[in-house]
Every structure is written in C-alpha cells, then in structure tokens.
Design a protein around this motif. Sequence first.
Motif, short mmCIF file in Angstrom:
data_model
loop_
_atom_site.label_atom_id
_atom_site.label_comp_id
_atom_site.label_asym_id
_atom_site.label_seq_id
_atom_site.Cartn_x
_atom_site.Cartn_y
_atom_site.Cartn_z
N ARG A 117 1.77 0.08 -0.52
CA ARG A 117 0.88 -1.07 -0.74
C ARG A 117 0.75 -1.44 -2.21
N GLU A 118 0.28 -0.54 -3.02
CA GLU A 118 0.10 -0.92 -4.43
C GLU A 118 -0.08 0.33 -5.29
N PHE A 119 -0.08 0.06 -6.59
CA PHE A 119 -0.43 1.11 -7.53
C PHE A 119 -1.82 0.81 -8.07
N VAL A 120 -2.66 1.80 -8.16
CA VAL A 120 -3.99 1.55 -8.71
C VAL A 120 -4.34 2.59 -9.75
N TRP A 121 -5.18 2.18 -10.65
CA TRP A 121 -5.77 3.12 -11.61
C TRP A 121 -7.13 3.52 -11.08
N VAL A 122 -7.40 4.77 -11.08
CA VAL A 122 -8.68 5.24 -10.57
C VAL A 122 -9.35 6.07 -11.66
N GLY A 123 -10.53 5.66 -12.00
CA GLY A 123 -11.28 6.40 -13.02
C GLY A 123 -11.81 7.70 -12.45
N ASP A 124 -12.09 8.62 -13.35
CA ASP A 124 -12.58 9.92 -12.90
C ASP A 124 -13.85 9.81 -12.08
N SER A 125 -14.68 8.84 -12.46
CA SER A 125 -15.99 8.75 -11.79
C SER A 125 -15.85 8.25 -10.35
N GLU A 126 -14.72 7.65 -10.05
CA GLU A 126 -14.55 7.11 -8.70
C GLU A 126 -14.03 8.14 -7.71
N VAL A 127 -13.60 9.28 -8.23
CA VAL A 127 -13.05 10.32 -7.35
C VAL A 127 -14.15 11.27 -6.92
N HIS A 128 -14.27 11.47 -5.65
CA HIS A 128 -15.30 12.37 -5.12
C HIS A 128 -14.64 13.51 -4.37
N ILE A 129 -15.09 14.72 -4.68
CA ILE A 129 -14.56 15.87 -3.96
C ILE A 129 -15.33 16.04 -2.66
N LEU A 130 -14.58 16.21 -1.59
CA LEU A 130 -15.23 16.33 -0.29
C LEU A 130 -15.37 17.79 0.10
N VAL A 142 -6.49 16.48 2.93
CA VAL A 142 -7.24 15.60 2.03
C VAL A 142 -8.36 16.42 1.42
N SER A 143 -8.42 16.47 0.12
CA SER A 143 -9.50 17.22 -0.49
C SER A 143 -10.44 16.32 -1.30
N LYS A 144 -9.95 15.11 -1.59
CA LYS A 144 -10.77 14.21 -2.40
C LYS A 144 -10.68 12.81 -1.82
N VAL A 145 -11.68 12.01 -2.12
CA VAL A 145 -11.60 10.60 -1.73
C VAL A 145 -11.87 9.73 -2.93
N VAL A 146 -11.43 8.50 -2.83
CA VAL A 146 -11.70 7.53 -3.89
C VAL A 146 -12.60 6.46 -3.32
N LYS A 147 -13.66 6.18 -4.04
CA LYS A 147 -14.57 5.15 -3.56
C LYS A 147 -14.49 4.00 -4.54
N THR A 148 -13.95 2.90 -4.09
CA THR A 148 -13.90 1.71 -4.95
C THR A 148 -14.32 0.50 -4.14
#
Lengths: 177, 944
Positions: A117-130, A142-148
């Motif tokens: 689909r695409e390439f995205v930049w994800v900031g550290d703050s957007e990554v959540h450890i589950l 899956v150990s982490k999710v990205v919330k944007t």
Amino acid sequence: MLEELRKQLKSRLGDEFTPEVTGIREGLQFLVFRSGTQDLLVAVGNISEIIMPPPITFLPKAQSEVDGVIALRGEILPVVNLRRLLGLSDGQHTSSARVLVVRHEDDVFGIIVDEIREFVWVGDSEVHILKQNYLSEEFKVVSKVVKTAGTVRPILDVPTVLKCVFLKGESNEKAMA
Amino acid sequence: MGLDQNTLNKQLAESAELVERFAGVCLNLRSEIELSSGVLPATMENLRTTVRELKDISECSDRVRLASALSLIEDGLAELHGGRALTDASAATLLAQAQMVLEKLFSAESSFDESFLLTELESLCGQFMLNCIYSSARDVPPAGVETETESETETETEAEAGAGIVRPECLRSDEVQLVSKFNTRDEAFFLYSGCGDSSRVLTRILPVGDVLIYREHAEDFLFIFATELEQPLVEAIVEGSVRLLQKNAQDVESVVAAWVLSLPVVQGYPVIEPQAELSVGAVSAVAPAEVQIQEVVEIDAPVEQSVEVHAPVPETVDVPVDETVVVDVPVDEKLSCDSSLEQPLPATLPAAATTEDSGNQENVSETYQLSETSQSELVADFLSNAHRLLETLNRALLTLERNPAETSVVDEVFRAAHTIKGTAGMLGFSGVEKLLHALEGAFDKIRLGQLKPTADVVDLLLVGSDKVRDLFILIEFGKTPEIEVDDYLSKLEDLGCNKAPDDVPAELNKDDGPDNFSLPSANRNETQGSIRVDLKRLESLVNLVGELVTDRTRFADIGEELRKSPMHSDLGHRMSESVSIFGRHMNEVQNLIMQVRMVPAGELFSKFSRMVRDLARQTGKEVELQVEGADVELDKTLVEDLADTLIHLLRNAVDHGIEFPEIRESLGKPRTGKIQLNVSRQGNLVVICVSDDGQGLDTEKIRLKAIEKGLAGANEVLSRSDLFELIFRQGFSTAEKVTNISGRGVGMDVVKMDIQRLKGVISLESQEGRGTAVSVKLPLTLAIVPSLVVEVQGEGFAIPLINVIESLRIDPSEIQQMGSSRFFKVREQVIPVVNLREALEIPSGHKETGYRRPAVSSTLQTRSRERVVFVVIGIGSERFGLVVDRLISQQDIVIRSLGRLLRNNMALAGGCVMGDGRVALVLDVAHIFGNENNQRSKHARRAS
C-alpha cells in the motif's frame, strides 16, 4: 509543475517503491501492506526487496504456514503465507500480490502478501506496545501497534515470525527427544 | 652511440634550463595578475614559446610523457591567450600547479613511473577548459564560446560580437552557430547529463570530442558534445550513459530546455533569462509530459553512475586484469581515468576556486598514499600472482634439474619473481622481498652458468620456495609475514660463494631499493589472453543468468497472451519468436559460464612432479612421473578436492609400488621406476588413472592379512577383485614397515571415502611383479549432478542419477502388501516399495489452494493413473522402489542448499532451479528409505 512531473514519474515507475528521503525525521519508516482484509506494517529495515510472486514449489513436510520455496537469484527461500499464519481466510492470490523478501540476521525468507500500500513514517510516540494477552493466538506475531489518525494498525514482528514458523519444530523435536 | 649520448645530454641540459625559465615566467605571470589584474602580452608570449620549445625538445629526445604533458599545458595556455578562459587568480594558481607537476615529472622522468603526474596535469588542464567554457556560459567579457579546436583569430572576433548580448533563446547564438558548423561534419552529437564533479567528465570528453554546450546548475550539469566515436565507446570513456542526439539546433535546444525544466529549482538559474523560459514553454508545449519525464529518468541514471565511480579503484601500476578488460581505450586514457578518480577534484567554479587552491595542493601529496581499500585489493592481487609465481618457480627448478641447459625457464621465473618482489616491497613485506631477491640471485647464476643445478642445489632452492609459500600463507591469513629467513639466506649465500665467490656480494645484496619499480611492461604479456576471476563473482553471474531465465518465462507468457488476442496476434508471434531467440542466446551464455569454471587438469598436476621427486629422493628410489592429459578440463572445485586423493595415490605408488633400483635391476627392469598419471574424459565422466610398474600387490599377503583381521574366513575362496576390494577397508595395510610417507593403515579407505564424497567410484587392478593401477571415475563437475526429474502431484522432484538403476511402468495391483510395507518383484528380486506421494505427504489436489499456480500438467496426470512409474533406486548394493506419477526428464541440475531455515527437512538433499525458474527439490533417497522402514507413523502426525 515540476512536482507534478515527479508524481507522474512515480506513478509510471509503479512497483519500484523507492521511498524518497526528505530530510532527517523522527521515528521509523514502515511499509504498509494488506493481507486479506487486514492492513499491517513492517519496518522497512527488515525488507531486503519486494518481488512479484514467482512460481512456488511445494515443500513436503513443511510447516503448514510455509507455502513452499522459491528461487531468488539462485538462492532458495521458503515463503510464508501470512494469511494462513494470521488465521485469515485463504484464497487465490491476485495480480497485486507481492513477496516481501525479509532478512533477519542471516536468515532470509519470503512473506507473501496481498497488496503493497504505502510507505509511512511513524514517530516513536505513535507506536504502542501491546500486552500479549490481548491478542488472539494467531496475532502473536504482532507485538506493537501504530495508532495514527484514529486507526490502529498492527506491526508485524519479523523475528517473531521466524521463531513461530521455522524454529518451533526445533523446540518440538527437542521436547520429544 | 657516443654521439647520440652526447646529443641526449645536451638536450637534457637544455630542457632543464627551459623548465627553469618556465617556472620563472609563471611566477611573473602570477604577480602580474595579482598586481594589476592584467597580463602583459609579452609575458604570455614568453610563456608560450617556452612551453613550445620544451615540448619540441622532449619530442626529439623521445620523452613522450613529458611531451604530452607539455602539449596539455600548451592547450591550456592557448585558452588563456585566446581569452576563452579568464586570466584571473584561479587560472594563475592552476598554472602554478601545472608548473610544479611538470617539474616533478621532469626530475622523476627516467627513474619513476610518472603516469599519475600526467594524470594530474590532465585534470588541471581540464580545469582550464572548464574555466573557459564556464566563463563563456556566464557571458562575461571577453567571452568566446569556441572550444580549443578553433583558431584564435576567429574566436576573438566572435567573442567581441557575442559579448554582452542577451539572447532570448535557450541557446546562445554562438552555440547555435557551433552546432550548425558541425552539421556538415562526420561527428555525432551526444548528451551527457549528471551531477557532481563535472570537471571529471570534461577531462574525459575533451580528448575525444568537442564540447558544444555546457550548462551547470548547483550539482547538476549537462554536456552536449560532438565526437567521431560510437556511442558504446563514448559511454565507456565517460563512464556513464550518453544519449545520441539529432544533429540540428532545434533538437539540441529542446534537450537543453528539457534539462532546465527537470532541475529542482527553475528560478535563479544563471544562464536562462526569463524570456528564455517562455520560449522553452513554447517549444516543449507540443509534447509536454513525455519529453520531460524521459529527461528526469536520464538525469537520475548518471547519479547512480557517479556513486559507482567514486568507489575505490585499484592502483593502476600493475593491475593486469584491468588491462585486458579495457582493450579499446588507449593506455594513457585509461590511466588518466582511473587515477583522476582517486583524487577527487574540487569544484572548478572561479568563485570556489580560490578557497580550494590549498586543497588542490594537498591532493598532490595524497596520491602517494594508498587508501585502505586499495591496499587490501592490492594484497589480494598480490597473493593471486604469488601462487602463480610459486608454480612457475617449482616447475622451473624441476625442469632445470632434468635439463641444466634449459635456461629459458629461468627467464620465466625472473618475470614472475620481479613482479612479486616489487609489490612485496611496496606493501612492506620485507621478508618476501629479501627471499625472492636471494632466489633471483641464485637463478641468475644458474643462467650465467656459474652454478650447476645439481640435486643439492635444487633441494636448497626448493626449500626457499617453500619458505616463500609459508610467507604467502601468513599474508593470506592477515598475519605479519615474519619467518626466520636469515639462516636460509646465509645458506644460499654460501652456496653461491662456493661456486662463484667473486660475484656473490653484489648479487645477494639484501636490501635493494627502488629498482624493482619499473615492472608493469615486463609482466603484462604473462596474463595475455586470460584473466583471473573470483569464483564468487562467477557464482553470482551464474545466478543472475538464472534469474534471466525466469524473466524469459515471463516474457513468453506475455507473448502467449498477445498471440491469443485477435488484435495483437501478429505482435504476439513476433514476440514469441524474439523470446525464443533470447532463450537460445541465454542457453549459450549459461553453457559458456559453466565452461569458465573449468580449469586444465595440468594446474593440479604441476605440484605432483615436485612431490614425487622429493619422495623418491627421501626413499632412495629412482622414479619418473609421466603425466598425460594435462589439458583435460575439470571443474575448479573438483580439482581442489581431488588433490589430496591423488597425492595419496602417488605416495602409495612411490612407497609401496616402485622397488629400489638394485632390486629393479636384478629383476631385469630399468633402474628408474615409472609412474603414470593419466587423465581422460569419457562422456560425462573424468577418468584418472595412477599406475606404476612396480612390484604389484601380493594377493597371498592380502588374504592372510584379511584372515588375521577377521575380515575373511581361513578357507574362504576370494576372487581377485574381492581381495582388492579389501584394501579399501578401514585399517587395512600390508606394509610391514610404517614409514613417514605411507603405511599407517589409514589409507585407501580414506581415499575411497573422498572419492565417494565427490560422487565417484574407485577401482584397483594389480599384477604381481608388473605393477598396480588405480583408476578413479568422477562426474565432470561437482556443481552439476545428472538427475532424473520425476513428477508427483504436479511437483517436480530430482533424483541423482547415480542412485537410479532403472525405471519401469507397472500396474499398481502387482504391488504386494505385507502389513504396512509393500513389495514388488522385479526379475525375481523382491524390492520394498515406497510411494513418493505418501512418503512426502503431498496432499492430493494441494494445488487448488493458496497462492500457488495450478500445475501445467494436472490434466496429463489422470490419464496415466492406471499404470504408475516405478523407479528402482540403488543405494550401495541395496535396491528400493519408488512410485511416482510420471517421469519428466533427465537433466543436469545444480544442487543448492535449502538454507538454514529448512535444514530440518531430512528427506531433501537440497533444491535446484529449473529452466523455467521454478525450484525442483532434490530427494535424499537414502533418508527416505531409511525412514520408510519404521517411521511411517511419525510422518502421519503432520497430516493437514
């Protein structure tokens, strides 16, 4: 006008996703792909290349998640069917399917996905450890999710895929012996 | 002769004077520029005459390099004089540098390799040119636009005419004029656009063509130039891709316009005025997106190029490999290309030039040092040459011993040793240098007849070559090559002293200085016609070609689809045709690469003569080794693996086979024993035979030994071949005396195992009193395994042909079931049967799910259901039967490992990539049948 040209150029080049680096940015770059109906992310650093699915050879006695083996420049790699790994519905692939060739340390294998689909930049703050126990058994990779922007998308953890698919037999055998 | 020498000296003195004068005038010129920002015409004239005179003298005295350097300076001066380059501070600095380089060149000329100095000059002159073109591009008066080929008068008038005039077009009038001038000439126009160091490109274009248009903006630049050369050659010279242009002003103009458009920021571009942009819009509006997109692509390409270009380039002094590859480019040209890379030139804009003056001078000294990468490349190159030297050395010594008159081999040694010695010195391996120097000295004496190559002398020299080898090995493992050599050196010196006392001190002068330096020309012929290639590179080449095969299949699919569509069937036919031609060429390439892997067997044998000789001397026997078939070609990897085995066999032959000379004489045989080493090809096999005319095997002794070891019953009747077979058993040796050469009981069994590992067979034949012959049959290459490809459920599996006995078509009902095992009777022999589909647990119809493509042959499968194919597998003397769906073909395959992740899959020996790019798995039949006997239940657990 020039920007427009560049865009056209990119759409022409199509599959060759050469992400444009526009200066130093916070966070990590991820590739967003689709498997079944699920969008997932994988760190760009894990991917060594993205190829069209070559003919896949059935591998006898292999793990059920392994679709078979492919040849990539003379090297033989196993290919993991991500849909089966995630317990998503199985089905025929379409022309948009691609094989992500991923590398973790010395191990190289392919992951077949339905769409890039695409390439995205994800900031550290957007990554959540589950916490693992929230996830169903299939989503243990899956150990982490990205919330944007209101959506939550899982990040595929390549070392875990490696462990779940290829090294589980080893521990089984050890247990048996 | 004397007269010539006289004139030479005179010329030398004269040119020295001229060089000094040149320096003086340069200084004048510089101060004039600095003081009054204008050059007196007299000074310039003086400078030019000086250079011209110097050049003439150099040409007369045959100092080509100096002359060509001077002509470059002359060109640069012409630019200055013609007003095409600005006579400003930067020009003066350039000139001063040129003068310094010239001085170095002049003083170093006879004793030193000065190519890099020349290169430096060339790049300096390139900067002159760039200055000139740049200044014209800026329309700074006095600004002409002609390149150096035009005569001066023309330039000046034109310069005046064009000065200060602002043109609305993309090209200035003078550029248009220049373009039209070339219309009637033979040269073709090329476009080169890129970014980074434009002067580097310019220095390459200038020697071969004329620059018509030059544009520069920030990092990006564009050249349009005219040259008589063909496009591929031009590309090789500029090391980038160029585009052939139409020879008319409109086309050139649109190219330039497109390039300008492709720049990241259009505003502020120095050359094009606002109006120009409008006119560009008018020109390219007709074909908007198309043209420009192409342009962007083109500009992207050279960026990659330049990355490649900056990669470290090996020092050009003695890299014969490079030499053979770049054939078309004259040597000077090539040298200049390479070394100009090593010292990245600063940007040459006048604005920037002043700040970089000092940087440029630093570069001068930097060229003497090697970067770390080029050092390691040098070492690698050094080592590959080194091993060749050792071979040459040993061969020469043995030849000399046999025939002392044959001193021509000494020359060969000299050539090889000289290169190595020079490089060793350069890399700081003083031990190697010393040793080689001493050896060279000894060889020299042999050549001059002062030293007789007796056995003792040859022994000593061979010891020396061994020491050299040890040093090389140390270097190879990255250690400091420190071995005590002084002892040996003094021994060697003594040797020399005894025979020819007066010559020694001079000959064996240990630390000899830089006279080793003029090496390149001497050893170039040696590598003529062949290059040494890293095996890894070859491997990746093979893999890449394999990848092309997959691509071809894709093209073929497209062609097929086209053919089916009524609209494009004609196109489809043409496509299919081209694809098949493409495939044919690719097969040729594949075959060729396979051939490249082959090396003559002689390479392997060269060390054997030495070994046999040494052994014979140790044991006091007289042995002659006859080699046949040294030109038979074997796979490189096979050759390496085979060496140990053959050494073993030869040792046996010398130690056990050949009798002592006295005994031989008493038996009526010639004193000298004969060992023959024959290599020949029989179809796909290599047959190597080691035979001797010695005592042969004592069958009675073998029988007794076998009984003693409990390998045979006392009354058992053993045939000759059975007895010989016993020799290959572990721990079986009949030699009473254990020598340090052979006979420790670990012998033929190891040989047999090695041969089996190489997928070969070994057999032995012997006649008492007449001799023994051991013959080894091997597949031609290790990499390629002839295999039977079978199909089960639409998947291909390869079985190594060495395991296949035969294949039959049988009725499944004839297979007899006994418990969970099944058997089949073939010609009175009952064979256990395994169904491959069950053994590998291939689910029937597995193709329909997942991402896999449906098998092509799925329809064919059902038809032959009633009768199945039964492949009889032989593992050692045991027989098994394998039931498969059908046979596909017999094919030579390249077995590849399945990698770390799949190492647990025991039923498979590996995989191979088939012609269509698919993977076929190679069965490990031994494992399948080993498992089948009792582990069927275990397999069942992974059913789904």
